[in-house]
Design an enzyme around this catalytic site. Sequence first.
Site, short mmCIF file in Angstrom:
data_model
loop_
_atom_site.label_atom_id
_atom_site.label_comp_id
_atom_site.label_asym_id
_atom_site.label_seq_id
_atom_site.Cartn_x
_atom_site.Cartn_y
_atom_site.Cartn_z
N LYS A 1 47.53 42.78 47.39
CA LYS A 1 46.69 43.36 46.35
C LYS A 1 46.47 45.00 46.36
O LYS A 1 46.55 45.29 47.61
CB LYS A 1 45.14 42.91 46.71
CG LYS A 1 44.00 43.41 45.48
CD LYS A 1 43.01 42.37 45.54
CE LYS A 1 41.82 42.75 44.59
NZ LYS A 1 40.71 41.80 44.40
N ASP B 1 45.38 51.93 37.82
CA ASP B 1 46.53 52.65 38.20
C ASP B 1 47.27 51.60 39.48
O ASP B 1 48.23 51.98 40.01
CB ASP B 1 46.01 53.71 39.48
CG ASP B 1 44.76 53.25 40.34
OD1 ASP B 1 44.72 52.03 40.39
OD2 ASP B 1 44.31 54.25 40.84
N ARG C 1 46.37 38.79 50.80
CA ARG C 1 45.52 37.59 50.86
C ARG C 1 46.22 36.28 50.62
O ARG C 1 47.37 36.44 50.09
CB ARG C 1 44.32 37.73 49.86
CG ARG C 1 44.68 37.68 48.76
CD ARG C 1 43.60 37.76 47.89
NE ARG C 1 44.00 37.99 46.08
CZ ARG C 1 43.03 38.34 45.18
NH1 ARG C 1 42.02 38.59 45.36
NH2 ARG C 1 43.65 38.31 43.93
N ARG D 1 43.56 30.99 38.24
CA ARG D 1 42.25 30.77 37.88
C ARG D 1 41.94 30.20 36.54
O ARG D 1 42.67 29.61 35.91
CB ARG D 1 41.81 32.35 37.46
CG ARG D 1 42.27 33.35 38.62
CD ARG D 1 43.12 34.41 38.18
NE ARG D 1 43.53 35.20 39.27
CZ ARG D 1 43.01 36.08 40.01
NH1 ARG D 1 41.87 36.39 39.59
NH2 ARG D 1 43.54 36.62 41.09
N ASP E 1 38.03 34.76 35.00
CA ASP E 1 39.27 35.25 35.61
C ASP E 1 38.97 35.47 37.21
O ASP E 1 40.03 35.42 38.02
CB ASP E 1 39.67 36.57 35.04
CG ASP E 1 38.88 37.60 35.07
OD1 ASP E 1 37.75 37.41 34.55
OD2 ASP E 1 39.14 38.42 35.64
P1 AMP Z 1 38.54 42.27 38.81
O1 AMP Z 1 37.35 43.12 38.25
O2 AMP Z 1 39.13 43.04 40.01
O3 AMP Z 1 38.55 41.15 38.86
O4 AMP Z 1 39.77 42.80 37.71
C1 AMP Z 1 39.57 42.58 36.54
C2 AMP Z 1 41.14 42.73 35.72
O5 AMP Z 1 41.23 44.19 35.85
C3 AMP Z 1 42.11 42.00 36.44
O6 AMP Z 1 43.22 41.93 35.49
C4 AMP Z 1 42.76 43.05 37.44
O7 AMP Z 1 44.27 43.11 37.74
C5 AMP Z 1 42.50 44.60 36.53
N1 AMP Z 1 42.14 45.68 37.66
C6 AMP Z 1 41.37 46.01 38.47
N2 AMP Z 1 41.65 47.25 39.06
C7 AMP Z 1 42.76 47.65 38.44
C8 AMP Z 1 43.66 48.79 38.92
N3 AMP Z 1 43.02 49.66 39.65
N4 AMP Z 1 44.65 48.94 38.51
C9 AMP Z 1 45.20 47.88 37.50
N5 AMP Z 1 44.25 46.96 37.07
C10 AMP Z 1 43.35 46.62 37.47
MG MG Z 2 39.53 39.72 39.30
#
Ligand code: AMP
Ligand code: MG
Length: 489
Positions: free
Chosen positions: A113, A125, A176, A183, A252
Amino acid sequence: MRTLEELTFDNTYARLPDVFYERVQPTPFPSPRLVSFNPAAAELIDLDLNEVARNDFAEYFSGARLLQGSDPIAMLYSGHQFGHYVSQLGDGRAILLGEIRNQKGETWDLHLKGAGLTRFSRDGDGRAVLRSTIREYLCGEAMHGLGIPTTRSLCITSGDETVYRESSESGAMLVRMAPSHVRFGSFEVFFYRRQHENLKILADHIIQQHFPHATEAENPYARLLHDVAIRTGHMIAQWQVVGWSHGVMNTDNMSILGLTLDYGPYGFMEQFNPEFICNHSDHQGRYSFQNQPDVGYWNIRALAHALSPLLEQTHVDGAPEIYEQAFTERYSELMNAKLGLTEQHAQDDALRKGFLNLMHSSRADYTNAFRSLRDFHQDSPNDNATIRDQFIHRDAFDDWAERYRERLQDEKSEDEKRKIWMDSTNPKYVLRNHLAQKAIEQAEEHQDYSEIDRLLNLLTDPFTDQPGMDAYANPATADSTPIVVSCSS
Ligand code: AMP
Ligand code: MG
């Protein structure tokens, strides 16, 4: 035990049709270094613990080198975020390096990650900051220590790369592990795209890999849904009894294996408050502590809907109730165990709520109030003063204690025996935000990672009094810096 070169990959997901993922290489950062390594997770993949001493170890887990047999992919998924369907999410910053098959024949996803941009990165990013990486690393293992199904944490690497969030921060990567990172949203994407053939391929894959007994059922997909509903109900019951909030229960972030997945703005409650919201961005409190069981129900309904082309309507309609029953039964059982009760009686719900209400009105520390009950004396109420002193309304405590005493007598509970058992049902140590914060500050400011390892050790065995570690059971003090945690850092 195996060297890095000897790890054996069997990349079952990468053999599915191309539309399931993007083949993509991790983007390394300069001067990678190891921040922390968790031997307990390494043992799951038979990795020789001496390998961590290798100079190139951090390179393999920061995208600079690939393990032989690795076939990195970013997985496609969609999902419901805060109740709204978002048609394409996917691994925007995590890359599945591959699946390792251990000597027992189990497969473990190695998921990196913070590994850089993928087709699913949208405006992000592709990176993760050290702070959130430490939080996810520690909480995965803390939950495991509490006996809660979860992804596991292998290691953290960092490097000379700055990542910009509200301010500039150190970047890091987390490895991880889970038997699968699929999901609910992995199914939803094919349902909403009306790609029912792909939906079936995914369901068949998951059944074959993780629910092989379902193939014997009249409708294997119904059996899959049934089992996921039960696992999810049990998992959320476990969250509730330890006073833990996930913070972003979007579909997700719901694992098809019923594992706690995607640690972001989570929180262990200190002062008990059913309306506790750990995620600073959750203005409506959709994912507040008390809403989690209902959100689980909602999410199972979303999964059932996504699987509907493979099911009969009765299966779709029945899944949320299966979830609810599994949740309620497990919750009652586990809450009674926290009270030291071996039997289930009709009035126990009122007794449990009575204790929670006492905590709520006194803003008592959730973990410590439960832990203190180990010293409850049935026959000498005066000896219960330490427990009683935690509550502002002493009379209300006395009333509750009298009901509790009667209930204990009903099942002929013995104080000494119960005390020993309750030490295994009420943890002494949980990952309080301020504990994680201290480890984060030392890591960020001094590149001192020792506190991470100390917490990792402590939280592996949260039920046992550990010498010299009493301070780690204390709640944050009034003068601690408030810690704000929100989505996707
Ligand atoms: P999360 O809130 O971490 O579960 O992320 C929700 C979605 O946003 C997922 O598709 C992640 O892969 C994407 N995402 C979260 N942070 C980033 C990041 N810094 N760069 C690219 N994708 C992100
Ligand atoms: Mg997520």
